[in-house]
Design a protein around this motif. Structure first.
Motif, PDB file in Angstrom:
ATOM      1  N   LEU A 128       0.822  -1.205   0.000  1.00 13.12           N
ATOM      2  CA  LEU A 128       0.000   0.000   0.000  1.00 13.12           C
ATOM      3  C   LEU A 128       0.860   1.260   0.000  1.00 13.12           C
ATOM      4  O   LEU A 128       0.554   2.235  -0.707  1.00 13.12           O
ATOM      5  N   ASN A 129       1.934   1.251   0.763  1.00 13.10           N
ATOM      6  CA  ASN A 129       2.830   2.404   0.786  1.00 13.10           C
ATOM      7  C   ASN A 129       3.548   2.585  -0.546  1.00 13.10           C
ATOM      8  O   ASN A 129       3.763   3.719  -1.000  1.00 13.10           O
ATOM      9  N   LEU A 130       3.902   1.465  -1.176  1.00  9.29           N
ATOM     10  CA  LEU A 130       4.548   1.537  -2.492  1.00  9.29           C
ATOM     11  C   LEU A 130       3.610   2.181  -3.507  1.00  9.29           C
ATOM     12  O   LEU A 130       4.006   3.070  -4.265  1.00  9.29           O
ATOM     13  N   LEU A 131       2.362   1.739  -3.524  1.00  6.78           N
ATOM     14  CA  LEU A 131       1.396   2.318  -4.461  1.00  6.78           C
ATOM     15  C   LEU A 131       1.151   3.792  -4.162  1.00  6.78           C
ATOM     16  O   LEU A 131       1.059   4.616  -5.084  1.00  6.78           O
ATOM     17  N   ALA A 132       1.069   4.146  -2.892  1.00  7.66           N
ATOM     18  CA  ALA A 132       0.839   5.550  -2.523  1.00  7.66           C
ATOM     19  C   ALA A 132       1.991   6.435  -2.990  1.00  7.66           C
ATOM     20  O   ALA A 132       1.782   7.569  -3.443  1.00  7.66           O
ATOM     21  N   SER A 133       3.211   5.899  -2.922  1.00  8.98           N
ATOM     22  CA  SER A 133       4.379   6.680  -3.341  1.00  8.98           C
ATOM     23  C   SER A 133       4.431   6.904  -4.845  1.00  8.98           C
ATOM     24  O   SER A 133       5.123   7.798  -5.326  1.00  8.98           O
ATOM     25  N   LYS A 134       3.679   6.090  -5.595  1.00 10.04           N
ATOM     26  CA  LYS A 134       3.679   6.191  -7.058  1.00 10.04           C
ATOM     27  C   LYS A 134       2.443   6.898  -7.595  1.00 10.04           C
ATOM     28  O   LYS A 134       2.194   6.893  -8.805  1.00 10.04           O
ATOM     29  N   LEU A 413     -18.102  -6.802  -6.159  1.00 11.30           N
ATOM     30  CA  LEU A 413     -17.254  -7.516  -5.202  1.00 11.30           C
ATOM     31  C   LEU A 413     -15.945  -8.031  -5.787  1.00 11.30           C
ATOM     32  O   LEU A 413     -15.267  -8.848  -5.163  1.00 11.30           O
ATOM     33  N   TRP A 414     -15.560  -7.564  -6.956  1.00 10.64           N
ATOM     34  CA  TRP A 414     -14.445  -8.157  -7.703  1.00 10.64           C
ATOM     35  C   TRP A 414     -13.124  -8.140  -6.938  1.00 10.64           C
ATOM     36  O   TRP A 414     -12.246  -8.966  -7.186  1.00 10.64           O
ATOM     37  N   SER A 415     -12.949  -7.206  -6.009  1.00 10.53           N
ATOM     38  CA  SER A 415     -11.641  -6.965  -5.381  1.00 10.53           C
ATOM     39  C   SER A 415     -11.443  -7.710  -4.077  1.00 10.53           C
ATOM     40  O   SER A 415     -10.562  -7.367  -3.301  1.00 10.53           O
ATOM     41  N   ASN A 416     -12.261  -8.760  -3.831  1.00 15.29           N
ATOM     42  CA  ASN A 416     -12.212  -9.466  -2.547  1.00 15.29           C
ATOM     43  C   ASN A 416     -12.738  -8.562  -1.435  1.00 15.29           C
ATOM     44  O   ASN A 416     -12.215  -8.527  -0.322  1.00 15.29           O
ATOM     45  N   GLY A 417     -13.784  -7.837  -1.776  1.00 13.73           N
ATOM     46  CA  GLY A 417     -14.444  -6.945  -0.835  1.00 13.73           C
ATOM     47  C   GLY A 417     -15.403  -6.056  -1.590  1.00 13.73           C
ATOM     48  O   GLY A 417     -15.310  -5.924  -2.813  1.00 13.73           O
ATOM     49  N   PRO A 418     -16.345  -5.420  -0.906  1.00 12.87           N
ATOM     50  CA  PRO A 418     -17.274  -4.508  -1.572  1.00 12.87           C
ATOM     51  C   PRO A 418     -16.540  -3.312  -2.164  1.00 12.87           C
ATOM     52  O   PRO A 418     -15.526  -2.846  -1.614  1.00 12.87           O
ATOM     53  N   THR A 420     -17.327  -0.371  -2.047  1.00 15.86           N
ATOM     54  CA  THR A 420     -17.401   0.763  -1.130  1.00 15.86           C
ATOM     55  C   THR A 420     -16.394   0.670   0.013  1.00 15.86           C
ATOM     56  O   THR A 420     -16.252   1.614   0.792  1.00 15.86           O
ATOM     57  N   ASP A 421     -15.687  -0.474   0.140  1.00 13.65           N
ATOM     58  CA  ASP A 421     -14.653  -0.620   1.169  1.00 13.65           C
ATOM     59  C   ASP A 421     -13.282  -0.290   0.586  1.00 13.65           C
ATOM     60  O   ASP A 421     -13.108  -0.196  -0.633  1.00 13.65           O
ATOM     61  N   GLU A 422     -12.309  -0.142   1.467  1.00 16.43           N
ATOM     62  CA  GLU A 422     -10.947   0.179   1.052  1.00 16.43           C
ATOM     63  C   GLU A 422      -9.976  -0.891   1.562  1.00 16.43           C
ATOM     64  O   GLU A 422     -10.152  -1.420   2.668  1.00 16.43           O
ATOM     65  N   PRO A 423      -8.936  -1.202   0.785  1.00 15.03           N
ATOM     66  CA  PRO A 423      -7.932  -2.164   1.257  1.00 15.03           C
ATOM     67  C   PRO A 423      -7.122  -1.599   2.416  1.00 15.03           C
ATOM     68  O   PRO A 423      -6.746  -0.425   2.416  1.00 15.03           O
ATOM     69  N   THR A 424      -6.873  -2.438   3.402  1.00 17.70           N
ATOM     70  CA  THR A 424      -6.051  -2.064   4.549  1.00 17.70           C
ATOM     71  C   THR A 424      -5.110  -3.226   4.847  1.00 17.70           C
ATOM     72  O   THR A 424      -5.303  -4.342   4.353  1.00 17.70           O
ATOM     73  N   PRO A 425      -4.100  -3.003   5.700  1.00 15.65           N
ATOM     74  CA  PRO A 425      -3.214  -4.114   6.071  1.00 15.65           C
ATOM     75  C   PRO A 425      -3.934  -5.242   6.798  1.00 15.65           C
ATOM     76  O   PRO A 425      -3.428  -6.364   6.864  1.00 15.65           O
ATOM     77  N   ASP A 426      -5.124  -4.956   7.332  1.00 19.70           N
ATOM     78  CA  ASP A 426      -5.828  -5.933   8.154  1.00 19.70           C
ATOM     79  C   ASP A 426      -6.954  -6.656   7.424  1.00 19.70           C
ATOM     80  O   ASP A 426      -7.695  -7.428   8.038  1.00 19.70           O
ATOM     81  N   ASN A 427      -7.119  -6.403   6.127  1.00 18.17           N
ATOM     82  CA  ASN A 427      -8.124  -7.161   5.386  1.00 18.17           C
ATOM     83  C   ASN A 427      -7.484  -7.799   4.158  1.00 18.17           C
ATOM     84  O   ASN A 427      -6.289  -7.623   3.891  1.00 18.17           O
ATOM     85  N   PRO A 431      -4.861  -4.819  -2.744  1.00 18.57           N
ATOM     86  CA  PRO A 431      -4.220  -3.533  -2.452  1.00 18.57           C
ATOM     87  C   PRO A 431      -4.264  -2.567  -3.632  1.00 18.57           C
ATOM     88  O   PRO A 431      -4.225  -1.353  -3.448  1.00 18.57           O
ATOM     89  N   ALA A 432      -4.367  -3.103  -4.855  1.00 18.35           N
ATOM     90  CA  ALA A 432      -4.407  -2.259  -6.051  1.00 18.35           C
ATOM     91  C   ALA A 432      -5.830  -2.039  -6.549  1.00 18.35           C
ATOM     92  O   ALA A 432      -6.036  -1.675  -7.705  1.00 18.35           O
ATOM     93  N   LYS A 433      -6.815  -2.238  -5.689  1.00 13.86           N
ATOM     94  CA  LYS A 433      -8.218  -2.097  -6.090  1.00 13.86           C
ATOM     95  C   LYS A 433      -8.490  -0.768  -6.795  1.00 13.86           C
ATOM     96  O   LYS A 433      -9.041  -0.727  -7.897  1.00 13.86           O
ATOM     97  N   ASN A 434      -8.115   0.340  -6.187  1.00  8.79           N
ATOM     98  CA  ASN A 434      -8.406   1.649  -6.771  1.00  8.79           C
ATOM     99  C   ASN A 434      -7.595   1.899  -8.037  1.00  8.79           C
ATOM    100  O   ASN A 434      -8.070   2.569  -8.957  1.00  8.79           O
ATOM    101  N   LEU A 435      -6.402   1.327  -8.096  1.00 11.88           N
ATOM    102  CA  LEU A 435      -5.576   1.476  -9.288  1.00 11.88           C
ATOM    103  C   LEU A 435      -6.214   0.757 -10.474  1.00 11.88           C
ATOM    104  O   LEU A 435      -6.234   1.273 -11.598  1.00 11.88           O
TER     105      LEU A 435
END
Length: 478
Positions: A128-134, A413-418, A420-427, A431-435
């Motif tokens: 997630l940090n790698l993607l945020a940095s890019k 639900l394609w991203s292993n979650g709804p 409307t949810d966001e990827p986090t280290p705890d789910n 991690p590249a859902k929004n990308l």
């Protein structure tokens, strides 16, 4: 006994695993050869009058230690697969079997780890940090790769055959984009050269062979079934391909691996995880998602093409270019991407094991699942649930436009979650859902800035359609 506050009737889960050993073989022959995937599940839903059933899932014996699953085949029950307090996702990425860790340098990649494992959060936070940095790189880098992609399509169409393989062209563009995004270098500067997509496909095919079929004539079905579902393909058969990917990432991604070490991840473990992410999660997903997008766009016809072109060109003109603000204003473009992700998710399966005795609810009933039982979700039935989506089997480009449409996004639900949810280290959400969503929108924007419409053919494959472009109608300047 698990408790539930539901007022739905509590029913036993219907279905059958059949006779040991022979039952799983019978089910996988139905699944692959006699019925096909959708009919396999639809027939059982009708037979048992339930969207929660017991069945076997491939590959079965001998590769699966236990092919028995509880299948969730509606949009309500499917949600339990995202509740990490109730389900465990250790070593279930590929279902009822797990490929040897020899395919990934002896490490269990993050995607195979459960959220309860400390290394899962550590590695996913790194992603997630790698993607945020890019973040500022996404749009210009992908647009640059799409320039090469569209030039390649046009060259192929101008050649003797008069047609172009969309999958191979977009696969090359996608791999180059992802590798450059991670490493800031071109794969041609490494041992990977221009063969990245082929190396990935070779490596993936060996691992996932038990879940596939080659589409051979019926006379060869039983031979194929015996050959690819009796013994797993050894990792050494694709070691050369994998080593080129690993060496390329190791050298080109030195700065990224330095950062991994700084946050406490072993250098070689980080490199194997990045290769897995590049090959399995990202390339394996995106290389299928773009053909799916083009397939449904093509089937929708020129009317939708014109609406998209008008919206895209108007917004780009008003905003003075292609940027995040412009992309966010393209409501129909966003909706078309979500609809493609809904109607044909690139990864159709979800697996988990019950952490505890629990109760899962469908639309009509509640069912008890015991601790340790394998739960399987077939996503196309969840995201085409007629009790949630009107005209669920149809591609409706404007489905997610407006407030009422946006309310439906929680059922994508394609991203292993709804959605409307966001990827986090705890789910376990991608991690590249929004990308991925951004790149799909950007693809449509770049396409309709260049072209008015197109013609195509496609053939269905196990992991998405094989698309051939037959013509591209260039747009006049706007």
């Amino acid at each position: 006994m698990a408790s539930s506050d539901t007022k739905l009737p509590l029913k036993p889960i219907p279905g059958s695993y059949g006779v040991p050993f022979f039952g799983p073989i019978r089910d996988r022959h139905d699944y692959f050869y006699h019925q096909g995937r959708d009919k396999f599940f639809a027939d059982r839903v009708r037979k048992y009058n339930s969207t929660v059933i017991r069945t076997n899932m491939p590959p079965g014996p001998f590769i699966s230690s236990n092919p028995r699953v509880i299948a969730l085949l509606d949009g309500v029950s499917f949600a339990i697969l995202f509740d990490n307090s109730k389900v465990e996702k250790r070593d279930v990425l590929d279902g009822t079997f797990m490929p040897s860790t020899s395919y990934t340098g002896g490490y269990r990649a993050c995607a195979f780890q459960d959220t309860s494992e400390p290394s899962h959060a550590l590695i996913k936070r790194f992603y997630l940090n790698l993607l945020a940095s890019k973040h500022d790189t996404f749009i210009p880098l992908f647009r640059n790769n799409l320039n090469d992609h569209f030039a390649d399509l046009e060259d192929k169409l101008a050649g003797k055959s008069g047609k172009a393989s969309f999958n191979s062209s977009v696969g090359a563009a996608t791999f180059n984009f992802l590798f450059r995004l991670i490493t800031d270098k071109d794969p041609t500067e490494t041992k990977i050269g221009s063969n990245g997509p082929n190396l990935v496909q070779t490596w993936l095919a060996a691992q996932l062979a038990p879940l596939a079929t080659l589409g051979l004539p019926k006379i060869f079905n039983y031979l194929e079934d015996f050959l690819i579902r009796t013994f797993p393909i050894p990792a050494w058969t694709v070691k050369s391909s994998y080593n080129k990917l690993y060496d390329g990432m190791s050298h080109a991604g030195a700065a990224v691996l330095d950062e991994a070490e700084r946050v406490g991840i072993k250098r070689d473990e980080a490199c194997h995880n990045l290769v897995f992410t590049l090959g399995f999660n990202a390339q394996g997903g995106l290389i299928n998602q773009f053909p799916i997008l083009i397939k449904w766009l093509g089937l929708s016809g020129e009317g939708l093409h014109k609406q998209l072109a008008d919206e895209i060109r108007s917004v780009v003109r008003d905003e003075g270019g292609v940027n995040l603000r412009a992309l966010d204003k393209m409501t129909l473009t966003k909706s078309v991407v979500y609809e493609a992700l809904r109607i044909e998710p690139a990864v159709p399966f979800q697996y988990a094991k019950a952490r505890e005795d629990l109760v899962v609810q469908s639309h009509d009933a509640a069912y008890e699942i015991k601790k340790g039982e394998m739960i399987f979700g077939y996503q196309p039935f969840a995201t085409k649930d007629p009790k949630i989506f009107e005209n669920a089997e149809e591609f409706v480009g404007h489905r997610f436009v407006g407030p009422d449409g946006e309310k439906l996004l929680k059922h994508v639900l394609w991203s292993n979650g709804p959605e409307t949810d966001e990827p986090t280290p705890d789910n376990k959400q991608c991690p590249a859902k929004n990308l991925v969503v951004l790149l799909c929108r950007l693809y449509l924007v770049e396409f309709f800035l260049r072209y008015e419409t197109f013609t195509f053919d496609f053939k269905p494959l196990v992991l998405g359609p094989n698309v051939t472009i037959k013509s591209l109608t260039k747009a006049s300047s706007f």
